[in-house]
Structure formats: C-alpha cells, structure tokens
Design a protein around this motif. Structure first.
Motif, PDB file in Angstrom:
ATOM      1  N   GLY A   1       0.849  -1.183   0.000  1.00 26.63           N
ATOM      2  CA  GLY A   1       0.000   0.000   0.000  1.00 26.63           C
ATOM      3  C   GLY A   1       0.886   1.235   0.000  1.00 26.63           C
ATOM      4  O   GLY A   1       2.051   1.169  -0.393  1.00 26.63           O
ATOM      5  N   VAL A   2       0.313   2.336   0.443  1.00 28.11           N
ATOM      6  CA  VAL A   2       1.080   3.574   0.423  1.00 28.11           C
ATOM      7  C   VAL A   2       1.020   4.213   1.812  1.00 28.11           C
ATOM      8  O   VAL A   2      -0.014   4.178   2.477  1.00 28.11           O
ATOM      9  CB  VAL A   2       0.523   4.527  -0.664  1.00 28.11           C
ATOM     10  CG1 VAL A   2      -0.916   4.922  -0.384  1.00 28.11           C
ATOM     11  CG2 VAL A   2       1.397   5.759  -0.822  1.00 28.11           C
ATOM     12  N   GLN A   3       2.162   4.763   2.212  1.00 28.16           N
ATOM     13  CA  GLN A   3       2.172   5.435   3.516  1.00 28.16           C
ATOM     14  C   GLN A   3       1.625   6.851   3.314  1.00 28.16           C
ATOM     15  O   GLN A   3       2.220   7.659   2.609  1.00 28.16           O
ATOM     16  CB  GLN A   3       3.595   5.501   4.068  1.00 28.16           C
ATOM     17  CG  GLN A   3       3.623   5.934   5.509  1.00 28.16           C
ATOM     18  CD  GLN A   3       5.005   5.852   6.115  1.00 28.16           C
ATOM     19  OE1 GLN A   3       6.011   5.959   5.432  1.00 28.16           O
ATOM     20  NE2 GLN A   3       5.066   5.623   7.419  1.00 28.16           N
ATOM     21  N   VAL A   4       0.466   7.133   3.924  1.00 24.86           N
ATOM     22  CA  VAL A   4      -0.164   8.438   3.723  1.00 24.86           C
ATOM     23  C   VAL A   4       0.506   9.475   4.619  1.00 24.86           C
ATOM     24  O   VAL A   4       0.852  10.574   4.190  1.00 24.86           O
ATOM     25  CB  VAL A   4      -1.678   8.363   4.038  1.00 24.86           C
ATOM     26  CG1 VAL A   4      -2.342   9.714   3.785  1.00 24.86           C
ATOM     27  CG2 VAL A   4      -2.334   7.281   3.187  1.00 24.86           C
ATOM     28  N   ILE A   5       0.690   9.083   5.914  1.00 22.59           N
ATOM     29  CA  ILE A   5       1.350   9.956   6.881  1.00 22.59           C
ATOM     30  C   ILE A   5       2.505   9.146   7.467  1.00 22.59           C
ATOM     31  O   ILE A   5       2.299   8.014   7.891  1.00 22.59           O
ATOM     32  CB  ILE A   5       0.391  10.366   8.018  1.00 22.59           C
ATOM     33  CG1 ILE A   5      -0.946  10.914   7.478  1.00 22.59           C
ATOM     34  CG2 ILE A   5       1.069  11.349   8.974  1.00 22.59           C
ATOM     35  CD1 ILE A   5      -0.878  12.218   6.723  1.00 22.59           C
ATOM     36  N   ASP A   6       3.697   9.731   7.459  1.00 26.80           N
ATOM     37  CA  ASP A   6       4.811   8.949   8.008  1.00 26.80           C
ATOM     38  C   ASP A   6       4.975   9.221   9.511  1.00 26.80           C
ATOM     39  O   ASP A   6       4.208   9.988  10.104  1.00 26.80           O
ATOM     40  CB  ASP A   6       6.101   9.214   7.217  1.00 26.80           C
ATOM     41  CG  ASP A   6       6.625  10.630   7.408  1.00 26.80           C
ATOM     42  OD1 ASP A   6       6.117  11.350   8.305  1.00 26.80           O
ATOM     43  OD2 ASP A   6       7.526  11.023   6.632  1.00 26.80           O
ATOM     44  N   GLU A   7       5.971   8.576  10.104  1.00 24.34           N
ATOM     45  CA  GLU A   7       6.104   8.672  11.572  1.00 24.34           C
ATOM     46  C   GLU A   7       6.476  10.087  12.029  1.00 24.34           C
ATOM     47  O   GLU A   7       6.327  10.430  13.178  1.00 24.34           O
ATOM     48  CB  GLU A   7       7.132   7.659  12.092  1.00 24.34           C
ATOM     49  CG  GLU A   7       8.505   7.742  11.430  1.00 24.34           C
ATOM     50  CD  GLU A   7       8.660   6.730  10.299  1.00 24.34           C
ATOM     51  OE1 GLU A   7       7.767   6.700   9.407  1.00 24.34           O
ATOM     52  OE2 GLU A   7       9.640   5.972  10.297  1.00 24.34           O
ATOM     53  N   ASP A   8       6.957  10.912  11.082  1.00 25.56           N
ATOM     54  CA  ASP A   8       7.253  12.311  11.423  1.00 25.56           C
ATOM     55  C   ASP A   8       6.083  13.234  11.112  1.00 25.56           C
ATOM     56  O   ASP A   8       6.247  14.445  10.968  1.00 25.56           O
ATOM     57  CB  ASP A   8       8.499  12.782  10.647  1.00 25.56           C
ATOM     58  CG  ASP A   8       9.709  11.938  10.980  1.00 25.56           C
ATOM     59  OD1 ASP A   8       9.859  11.593  12.172  1.00 25.56           O
ATOM     60  OD2 ASP A   8      10.490  11.607  10.055  1.00 25.56           O
ATOM     61  N   LYS A   9       4.929  12.626  10.938  1.00 25.96           N
ATOM     62  CA  LYS A   9       3.690  13.369  10.661  1.00 25.96           C
ATOM     63  C   LYS A   9       3.744  14.137   9.333  1.00 25.96           C
ATOM     64  O   LYS A   9       3.094  15.170   9.175  1.00 25.96           O
ATOM     65  CB  LYS A   9       3.376  14.353  11.804  1.00 25.96           C
ATOM     66  CG  LYS A   9       3.165  13.662  13.140  1.00 25.96           C
ATOM     67  CD  LYS A   9       2.868  14.689  14.214  1.00 25.96           C
ATOM     68  CE  LYS A   9       2.892  14.007  15.579  1.00 25.96           C
ATOM     69  NZ  LYS A   9       2.952  15.001  16.667  1.00 25.96           N
TER      70      LYS A   9
END
Ligand code: GDP
Ligand code: MG
Length: 739
Positions: free
Chosen positions: A20-28
């Motif tokens: 899938g696709v990462q919409v928001i990463d861990e750094d927001k």
C-alpha cells in the motif's frame, strides 16, 4: 487559495505499492504519493464509488493482521518473536479480496483501508497528540472506523481503548460542528478479538454500548450540543473473532463471514438500524476519488498545524483546486482542436485571402460541448457553488477563443460574399448586354443579393449556439445586407459610367468616319463643279459646316437614343438620364472639335488644299487631265485655281452655317446644366466656349478653327506648294514632256 495543496503529479514515477502507500509517516509528514497510488490502483476515476475504512485500537492487537486477512492487503505485521511496533503513521491500501463467503458475496468496489498506528503509549510515550490527529484525519475521511479490541478489554472502562474512544468523540464534535447541513455520520465497527465464546456477542455489545454512552456523557460538549446523543453521530456494528493462533481455521472462516459485511447497506426508515452491508450512503464523505489525495493533504495540513479544521472550507478549497485542474486538462483537448483552425485563419488573414473555414460551426459547437461535458463529468462532483462558478469561467475561456474565430469567419464570409456578389452582378449585366440589353438591373441585384445573403445567413446560423447569446450574429447579417445594397448602388453607378463611355466611344468613331469623309471632299477639289457622285446632292465647299453640323446632330441624336434605351435597363432616374445626355452632348461636341482639329492640322490640311488646287489646275472642266502645251494659258489657269483654293481657307477657319453666316446654336444644342450634377460629374468635362460662360471663352472663339496666325501661315505655305506645282507644269510644257 490553493496554497494548501501541492500540485498532484509530482510523485516519483514507477513506485511500487505492494504494502500500500504510507499516507502519513512517523514524522507526521504527508506523503504526496497517495495521488499516484490512487491512479495506479484505478480508484482515481471512480468518482464517489469508493469507500474508506480506518482501523483503530491499541498497539499490537492484531489490527494489521485483521486487515490483511479481511482485505488481502499486505500491511506489515509484527513478527511473533520480536513484539515491536511495526505500523508507523498511517498506511493505505486498496482491498485486494473481491469476494467473501466462498465467492458468494461480492465486496463493494474500491474499498480503501487505512491502517493507523496504534497508540497505547508504549512506544510513543505519552504522545497523545498523534492519537488525536490521526483520529481527526480518519473521521474527516472514513466512512467506517473499525475499533479493534480484545474480548478481555470489554468492560474495562478505564482501559486504553476508552481513552481512544473519548478522543474520537471529542474530535467528532469539533469536526462536524460547523458542517450541520451534511451532518455526516460514521460507523463504529467493534471487532472483538480472541473471543472465547463464553460471553455471547450480544452481551459484549450491551456492555460496550453502556460504556460508550458513559463516555459520551462525560465529554464536554460545545454550546448548543449539550443534549446531543451519541446516536446522532454514530452507528454501531459488532463482530467477534476467535483467537487466531489457537483457532487458526475458525479465525479464517469467521473473518470470511465478517468480510461479507463490507458491501452496500441501507436504512428503511431514518431511525431504524441499517440493514445489509456497512456502507451506507450517509457515511460517505463525498470527496470525489480524483480529489481525495489533494483533500487528504489539505486536511492533514490543517490538522498537523493545529488549525481549526473546517471541512466545508476544505471542500471549497478542494473544489477550486480540482476544478481548475480539470479545466486545464479539458482545455488541452480543446486546444488541439481549435489551434489549427486559429492558425489557418490567421495565416489566411495575413496572406490577405480571408478564408471561410469549412464546418467551423460544427467543430466549434462539438468542441465546446465536449469540453464542458468532460469538465462537468469530473468537476460536478465537487462543491456545487464552486463548480458552477468554475463552469462559467471555463465557458468564458472557451468563448474567448471561439468568439474571435467566429468573428473572423464572418468577416471572411462578408468579404467573400461582397466579392461574389460583385462578380455575379457584373457577369449578369454583361450577359444581359450580350443578349441585347434584355435585363433589369434591380432584378439582378435583388436576385444576387438574396442568394449571397442566404449563404451568409447559413454560415451565421451554423455558428449559432443555443443559450449562447454572443453567437447571435443578426447584426452582422444586417450589416452585410446593408453593404450589399451599397455595393449594388455603386455597381449601378459604374455601369452607368460604362454605358456613357461606350456611347461616347461610339460617337467618336462615327464622327471619325463622317467628318473624315467631309474633309476628304475638299481634297477632291471639285466640290462645287465636279459631277455629282452617285446622284448625291452636289456638295459645295461653302456648306461644309452645314453638312458637318447636320451629320453631327444626327449622330448625337442616335447616340442619345441609345443611351436612353440602355439607361432604362439600369433603372436610371430621370435626373440621371438628363445629366447623362447633357454630358454626352458636351463630350460629343468636344469629340467633334477634336476631330476637326485633327483634320485642319498643318500637314493634313495643306495636303488637302494642294489636292484641291491640283484638281482644279491639272484637270479640265470635264475632269480630263491637262497636257500642257507652251501655247496654254498656264498662268491664267494657275491663278484661278490658286485663288479658288485660297478662298477655302477663310471658310475653313470658322465653323459657320451658310444660311445664317453664323455659328450653330451650340448653347441651345448642349442645353443648360441639369439639376443634380455633382462635382464628380463635371470633373472630366472640357469647358466649352459660349456654353460655359464663366470660362471666359466666347462662342466665337469656340467656333474658330484656325487662328489668324495659323491662317496666314497656311496661306504662305499653300502658295509655295502651288508655286511648285506651277513651275513643274511650266517646265513640262516647255520640255514637251507629257504628263
Ligand atoms: P497491530 O500492531 O495491531 O497491527 O498488530 P499486528 O497485526 O502487527 O499483530 C501483533 C501480534 O499479534 C502479532 O504477533 C500477531 O501474530 C498477533 N496476533 C495477530 N492476530 C492475533 C489474534 O487474533 N490473537 C492473538 N492473540 N494474537 C494475534
Ligand atoms: Mg499494525
């Protein structure tokens, strides 16, 4: 206004999306690949036919595992040995499992699943911030929120899940407070994991509902919503799943049963519980799929910057951005069709050959329609008011291009029409003249005008579009008609001019012959005494001018008749005819004057006088050539002949009629200047003495053919010539040379 949104399409190409696709990463940070992913997974073109589900729950409660089993997705799952957080930020993947219940049930189209990083504080510490932000994001976008919960957590009111739910409720109130018209609802779908089976689902459900109500009561509500109920905003659904590791087969089959519920649902009456699948139209956030990534980015931008999240405003911004984008896209196709026509028209205009483009109206109308329809089909899903405004803007843009094109077209049609009309009228007149003058100019004009106007009208009508006022080209049509009238009037005038010129030429030619003939008679020398030719009344040199005047008058009279006759075909007015005749008489006189001038030119008249003299001198009364003998009275004959010829000179010098011994009444013949003579009619008229008094030349002067000095000169030269003839005769008589 679009500052919130980055342009779509700047995502790196050929990205792979197995997980899938990462919409928001861990750094927001928002990931702009989402747009690309939606295009690649064919969701972007689905309009509203897609669904978004988000999953919530504590860390490591098998959320990703559940989604992967339910939807065939490939979200990262914590390995059983490590027990470490895997899902970071928010991921999205499209459902890959199309059927459930062993193929009996078809899942809804285009289900997009969002796997949200779990928050139980274990790894993010006390960072409740992300929990709140992701909840806001999920609620702003998702129809269904799956709440993943262990069976043993049910009833633990103080548990981590309760904190999460509290956040969800608060955020929901904040979010939809401003959006009262659409009043979006969401489905909270509780999936109870590791269900042992001792407690029936019904009981678990009751416990959960009680807890939810308690939480709802506990949260502080904004003004005016103090009495709102949880049911005003949420629907609830429940499912229980067995332990995945202890009962793997049962887990799989129950998941399959659960999957069946991800289909369309409905509600028979507004207050009733919904039936069928979980996707109720009222849960849908109504963001068109092709605008979802832009919308999501805008939402996240507001959330992450702690701005008041105002969904209606976001939807308006999205609509503006997307409508502009769609307009640009559809205008590319429009350009492809219109630019070649614009180029063709401009080239033709530059080359001075205005061209009527074939089928312009059809092409223009089709392009306009195709372009607006293409826009409508995509853009109409967006915020209505914005869409309407942008639709108008697009039409204006299209019309700004079509308008000059159409105007150029009509300008070309106008020019071509005028040229065709002129040609047709001219040719018809020519044909009429060839056929012996049997034509009516007005009839020709009317016929050709109707024909030409009809062609113009058809062109103008082919450009007209219903509901598009600027394509009403009636003013241009009327203007065209007016111009044709003007052209027709000009053509008629020109035709009148041509007629006058023709008649004048005819007069000139007739005068040339007739007057030449009269002057030749002088040369024959026996005008007065010779035998009459062919029974004609013997011409005398004395009535030379009478004969000239008579023949002149008869030629002009005939010419006038011709002119009147032809002018009738041209529907000339009485005034026009009168002026034309007046001009004709004047010009005829000038032509006569010129012809006489030519005849009395030094060389010409001297030759004629010499011939006249020789005739008298060298021929006897019976017209027999004399053979001089020394005994002949050469001198006497010479003197008589010479005096007789010399007597002609004063006669020739003045145009005088024998009877009155005065000039002909030229002023009466020409007549006074008629009314309505315009300066342009006079321009090419030579002044005539005695007729145009203000010219300062008298009739007497006008009638003077040879001036006094010319006359004397002629006398001297003639005498010399005659002397030469005499000497020659004398010599031949002495020498006995026969002639
Ligand atoms: P997430 O953090 O909520 O996404 O959880 P994961 O799906 O990554 O799973 C966390 C751990 O729980 C993994 O080791 C899984 O094997 C395990 N797990 C998955 N499903 C179940 C289940 O139904 N019951 C139990 N007890 N463990 C599960
Ligand atoms: Mg996970």
């Amino acid at each position: 206004m679009n500052g919130n949104f980055a342009a779509v399409g700047d995502a790196p190409a050929a990205t792979h999306y197995e997980h899938g696709v990462q919409v928001i990463d861990e750094d927001k940070q928002y990931n702009s690949n989402l747009g690309d992913y939606l295009v690649q997974s064919h969701v972007a073109a689905a309009g509203f036919n897609y669904h978004i589900i988000s999953v919530f729950g504590s860390q490591s409660t098998g959320k990703s595992t559940l989604l992967n089993n339910l939807f065939g997705t490939d979200f990262s799952v914590m390995s059983e040995s490590e027990r470490r957080q895997t899902t970071k930020g928010i991921w999205m993947s499209k459902n890959k499992k199309e059927q459930a219940a062993n193929g009996a049930v078809q899942l809804a189209d285009n289900i997009l699943v969002m796997d949200v990083e779990g928050t139980d504080g274990r790894e993010r510490g006390e960072d409740q911030d992300f929990e709140r932000k992701s909840a806001l994001f999920a609620l702003a976008t998702s129809e269904v929120l799956i709440v993943n919960i262990w069976e043993h957590q049910v009833g633990l009111y103080q548990g981590a899940n309760m904190g999460l739910l509290k956040t969800v409720f608060e955020v929901n109130l904040q979010l939809f407070l401003k959006d009262k018209q659409s009043n979006p609802r969401s489905l909270l779908f509780f999936v109870i994991r590791d269900h042992i089976g001792n407690t029936p689902l019904e009981n678990l459900r009751n416990t959960l509902v009680q807890d939810l109500t308690k939480i709802w009561t506990s949260i502080s509500k904004p003004q005016g919503l103090e009495n709102s109920k949880i049911e005003d905003y949420f629907d609830f659904a429940f499912a229980a799943l067995p332990h995945k590791i202890l009962q793997p087969e049962k887990f799989v089959s129950e998941v399959d049963v659960l999957a069946k519920r991800f289909t369309a649902g409905h509600r028979s009456t507004p207050d009733q519980e919904f039936e069928g699948g979980v996707f109720l139209p009222e849960f849908h956030r109504r963001i068109p799929a092709d605008g979802f990534s832009v919308y999501a980015e805008g939402i996240w931008d507001q959330i992450v910057n702690n701005k008041d999240l105002d969904l209606p405003t976001q939807q308006e911004l999205l609509a503006q951005f997307r409508c502009d984008e769609i307009a640009r896209e559809v205008l590319v196709a429009f350009d492809n069709e219109i630019i070649p026509l614009e180029t063709q028209q401009q080239d033709a205009a530059r080359a001075g050959t205005p061209t009527v483009l074939a089928d312009l109206g059809t092409i223009g109308r089709a392009s306009r329609e195709k372009t607006t329809k293409a826009f409508e089909s995509q853009a109409s899903r967006y915020h209505k008011a914005v869409y309407k405004r942008k639709h108008l803007e697009l039409e204006e843009k299209i019309d700004a291009r079509l308008r000059p094109l159409y105007q150029g077209q009509l300008m070309a049609a106008h020019k071509k029409g005028v040229a065709a009309f002129t040609d047709a009228v001219t040719n018809a007149v020519k044909a009429g003249q060839k056929a012996g003058g049997q034509y009516e100019f007005t009839e020709i004009i009317e016929k050709q005008k109707a024909k030409t106007m009809d062609i113009f009208k058809k062109e103008a009508q082919s450009l007209a579009m219903e509901g598009v006022p600027w394509t009403n080209f009636k003013p241009q049509y009327l203007l065209f008609g007016k111009e044709l009238d003007e052209v027709g009037a000009r053509l008629r005038k020109e035709e009148m001019r041509r007629l006058a010129t023709r008649v004048e030429r005819w007069v000139r030619s007739r005068l040339g012959d007739a007057i030449g003939l009269e002057f030749n008679k002088i040369g024959s020398g026996r005008g007065g005494s010779g035998a009459p030719e062919d029974g004609e009344k013997p011409a005398t040199e004395k009535d030379l001018w009478d004969r000239i005047w008579t023949v002149f008058v008869s030629i002009v009279t005939e010419a006038q008749d011709r002119f009147k006759d032809r002018a009738k075909n041209l529907e000339a007015t009485e005034d026009e005819v009168e002026i034309g005749l007046w001009r004709l008489r004047r010009k005829s006189w000038v032509a006569l004057r010129e012809k006489i001038e030519e005849e009395v030119m030094e060389g010409n008249i001297l030759l004629k006088l010499r011939e006249n003299f020789e005739d008298k001198f060298r021929y006897d009364e019976a017209g027999v050539p004399r053979i001089w003998r020394p005994s002949d009275d050469i001198e006497g004959i010479y003197t008589r002949a010479r005096e007789s010829t010399l007597a002609l000179i004063p006669l020739l010098s003045r145009f005088r009629l024998a009877e009155t011994y005065g000039p002909p009444d030229l002023p009466a013949f020409v007549g006074s200047q008629p009314h309505g003579v315009e300066p342009s009619d006079e321009e090419d008229l030579t002044p005539i003495g005695g007729v145009d008094e203000e010219e300062g030349k008298s009739l007497e002067e006008e009638m003077t053919i040879l001036s006094e000095s010319k006359r004397q000169d002629l006398v001297i030269r003639f005498k010399k010539t005659a002397d030469g003839v005499y000497v020659e005769a004398k010599r031949s008589a002495l020498g006995g040379i026969t002639q």
